[in-house]
Write an enzyme that holds these catalytic residues in place. Structure first.
Site, PDB file in Angstrom:
ATOM      1  N   CYS A   1       0.828  -1.220   0.000  1.00  0.00           N
ATOM      2  CA  CYS A   1       0.000   0.000   0.000  1.00  0.00           C
ATOM      3  C   CYS A   1       0.852   1.255   0.000  1.00  0.00           C
ATOM      4  O   CYS A   1       1.674   1.470   0.902  1.00  0.00           O
ATOM      5  CB  CYS A   1      -0.933  -0.007   1.214  1.00  0.00           C
ATOM      6  SG  CYS A   1      -1.917   1.497   1.368  1.00  0.00           S
TER       7      CYS A   1
ATOM      8  N   ARG B   1      -0.021   4.762   3.032  1.00  0.00           N
ATOM      9  CA  ARG B   1       0.028   4.503   4.462  1.00  0.00           C
ATOM     10  C   ARG B   1       0.337   5.697   5.357  1.00  0.00           C
ATOM     11  O   ARG B   1       0.356   5.557   6.579  1.00  0.00           O
ATOM     12  CB  ARG B   1       1.048   3.380   4.737  1.00  0.00           C
ATOM     13  CG  ARG B   1       0.525   2.036   4.331  1.00  0.00           C
ATOM     14  CD  ARG B   1       1.579   0.978   4.565  1.00  0.00           C
ATOM     15  NE  ARG B   1       2.481   0.828   3.430  1.00  0.00           N
ATOM     16  CZ  ARG B   1       3.625   0.160   3.468  1.00  0.00           C
ATOM     17  NH1 ARG B   1       4.027  -0.376   4.601  1.00  0.00           N
ATOM     18  NH2 ARG B   1       4.371   0.041   2.383  1.00  0.00           N
TER      19      ARG B   1
ATOM     20  N   TRP C   1      -9.227   5.617   0.172  1.00  0.00           N
ATOM     21  CA  TRP C   1      -9.817   6.199  -1.037  1.00  0.00           C
ATOM     22  C   TRP C   1      -8.972   5.752  -2.219  1.00  0.00           C
ATOM     23  O   TRP C   1      -7.869   5.236  -2.059  1.00  0.00           O
ATOM     24  CB  TRP C   1      -9.891   7.729  -0.953  1.00  0.00           C
ATOM     25  CG  TRP C   1      -8.617   8.384  -0.545  1.00  0.00           C
ATOM     26  CD1 TRP C   1      -7.491   8.545  -1.299  1.00  0.00           C
ATOM     27  CD2 TRP C   1      -8.328   8.968   0.734  1.00  0.00           C
ATOM     28  NE1 TRP C   1      -6.523   9.192  -0.574  1.00  0.00           N
ATOM     29  CE2 TRP C   1      -7.008   9.473   0.672  1.00  0.00           C
ATOM     30  CE3 TRP C   1      -9.065   9.145   1.919  1.00  0.00           C
ATOM     31  CZ2 TRP C   1      -6.404  10.118   1.755  1.00  0.00           C
ATOM     32  CZ3 TRP C   1      -8.452   9.785   2.986  1.00  0.00           C
ATOM     33  CH2 TRP C   1      -7.151  10.266   2.904  1.00  0.00           C
TER      34      TRP C   1
ATOM     35  N   GLU D   1      -5.428   3.234 -10.150  1.00  0.00           N
ATOM     36  CA  GLU D   1      -6.026   1.916  -9.894  1.00  0.00           C
ATOM     37  C   GLU D   1      -7.167   1.664 -10.879  1.00  0.00           C
ATOM     38  O   GLU D   1      -7.377   0.554 -11.341  1.00  0.00           O
ATOM     39  CB  GLU D   1      -6.572   1.831  -8.466  1.00  0.00           C
ATOM     40  CG  GLU D   1      -5.530   1.999  -7.391  1.00  0.00           C
ATOM     41  CD  GLU D   1      -6.130   1.812  -6.016  1.00  0.00           C
ATOM     42  OE1 GLU D   1      -6.467   2.834  -5.382  1.00  0.00           O
ATOM     43  OE2 GLU D   1      -6.294   0.656  -5.577  1.00  0.00           O
TER      44      GLU D   1
HETATM   45  N1  ARG Z   1      -6.937  -1.779  -6.591  1.00  0.00           N
HETATM   46  C1  ARG Z   1      -8.204  -2.087  -6.043  1.00  0.00           C
HETATM   47  C2  ARG Z   1      -9.295  -1.598  -6.990  1.00  0.00           C
HETATM   48  O1  ARG Z   1      -8.988  -1.053  -7.998  1.00  0.00           O
HETATM   49  C3  ARG Z   1      -8.405  -1.474  -4.681  1.00  0.00           C
HETATM   50  C4  ARG Z   1      -7.312  -1.748  -3.664  1.00  0.00           C
HETATM   51  C5  ARG Z   1      -7.320  -0.788  -2.495  1.00  0.00           C
HETATM   52  N2  ARG Z   1      -7.139   0.567  -2.936  1.00  0.00           N
HETATM   53  C6  ARG Z   1      -7.151   1.637  -2.150  1.00  0.00           C
HETATM   54  N3  ARG Z   1      -6.966   2.799  -2.689  1.00  0.00           N
HETATM   55  N4  ARG Z   1      -7.364   1.553  -0.843  1.00  0.00           N
HETATM   56  O2  ARG Z   1     -10.462  -1.703  -6.735  1.00  0.00           O
END
Ligand code: ARG
Length: 384
Positions: free
Chosen positions: A82, A85, A253, A258
């Site tokens: 992560c 953090r 968030w 992602e």
């Molecule tokens: N990568 C994952 C997704 O696209 C989520 C993982 C957690 N991501 C976060 N920003 N807390 O759904």
């Protein structure tokens, strides 16, 4: 008669610690850590003694609310994959250890989404349900996030929706779910309780979503793309001091990449780059026009723009990489190692433009932790 199979069975059992008491050493180490980092909680010695005595008597012990909150926050701090953090101390804890029925769990997950979503100002939150007990595994959520889009398999082998969830979608259908078949259709929750998988829908009003538009290309909206606001991981065990909380959904968030560089872009996910490149008028017959790269940047611009427009918290990879460097410095100053996995920390877009690319990390496994444990027993109520 050979007894090799008994040995194998024993080894497998040990791995899940089924029927065995909590690991005394893990318990002691955690209580010591808690007291070392929380001097106001006093000396840990009497607490260690009580915890060990309780384990010897019952095979189990119970965390105080303070220990639980600290354990959950440190599990985040120890998540080597992560990048976000820096704010680990701000995690909100919803202690729901007394809730263990499918209905109770769904109600609390719904409330989790409401509280964490906070009408767009997303709050990092975890809801902790009952822990596994010796010989008595607790309930589990099978979905890997509270909100996931179905992947509907078509007769020609293609998938409408999110292919990564095709298997879960099959399972939900086998349990009686009747989907409408859309590209962004939210899956029901599959919850294992006492060996039976139960199906529960997530009410629409807690599923906050953002339609994806582009600041300069009006046609972008016609792609019909959207994504949900709250990424809430629901299939990882929260491991604290030898205890395992298998149902402890948590969220932060989103970071734009992602969604923009993985969920909507990967060829085995929504695979939108060829379409976007063509709409941009690029020559997609030649890799060296960098049509994929160009489309990828525009998609990421669109994602960041859309979340900002919608008033939903989202970070970008430049900001988050800088914050992570700050986090590393702070951890070092506190005399701690910060475990990190380079291949997860470096963003999937413009890696070398961010400072996190240009160094190596220690990647040790520390606890408390979020972990993928194999379920203790396969549920019988599920035929898939
Ligand atoms: N990568 C994952 C997704 O696209 C989520 C993982 C957690 N991501 C976060 N920003 N807390 O759904």
């Amino acid at each position: 008669m050979g007894t090799w199979w008994k040995k194998v069975a024993k080894a497998v059992q040990h791995e899940g610690r089924e029927g065995e008491g909590v690991d005394r050493q893990a318990a002691e180490e955690f209580i010591r850590l808690y007291h070392a980092e929380n001097p106001a909680a006093g000396s840990g010695r009497p607490r260690v003694r009580d915890v060990l005595a309780e384990i010897d008597r019952t095979g189990m012990y119970t965390h105080t609310p303070g220990e639980l909150a600290f354990g959950a926050r440190v599990a985040w701090r120890n998540s080597s994959r992560c990048i976000g953090r820096l704010y680990w101390r701000s995690l909100r804890i919803r202690d729901r250890r007394h809730v263990d029925t499918a209905d109770g769990i769904v109600d609390e997950c719904v409330e989790h989404l409401r509280v964490a979503g906070n009408r767009g100002r997303i709050r990092p939150t975890i809801t902790v349900f009952a822990p596994d007990r010796p010989g008595k595994p607790a309930a589990r959520i099978r979905n890997d996030q509270l909100i996931r889009y179905a992947g509907h398999r078509q007769p020609d082998g293609s998938v409408v929706g999110d292919p990564v969830n095709a298997e879960l979608t099959d399972r939900a259908r086998a349990l009686g779910w009747q989907p409408s078949g859309g590209r962004f259709e939210v899956l029901p929750l599959l919850i294992d309780v006492k060996g039976v998988t139960e199906l529960r829908t997530v009410p629409e009003e807690v599923v906050m979503e953002v339609p994806i538009t582009h600041p300069h290309y009006p046609w972008f909206a016609d792609l019909g793309l959207r994504w949900h606001a709250v990424p809430a991981i629901s299939n990882m065990c929260l491991e604290i001091g030898g205890l395992c909380y298998p149902t402890a959904p948590f969220n932060g968030w989103y970071m734009g990449t992602e969604i923009g560089a993985r969920n909507l872009a990967d060829a085995d996910r929504y695979d939108q780059l060829p379409l976007i490149a063509r709409r941009l008028g690029m020559d997609t017959s030649n890799d060296r026009t960098l049509w994929r790269d160009h489309a990828l940047v525009e998609l990421n611009v669109a994602v960041l723009h859309s979340y900002a427009e919608a008033g939903v918290t989202m970070t970008d990879h430049h900001t988050e990489a800088r914050r992570f460097m700050t986090h590393l410095e702070k951890e070092e100053r506190s005399g701690r190692v910060c475990p990190a996995d380079w291949s997860w920390i470096v963003p999937p877009l413009s890696g070398a433009l961010t400072p996190v690319f240009h160094r190596y990390y220690d990647d040790v496994r520390l606890t408390p932790a979020f972990a993928h444990h194999t379920p203790v027993a396969a549920p019988t109520g599920d035929r898939t």
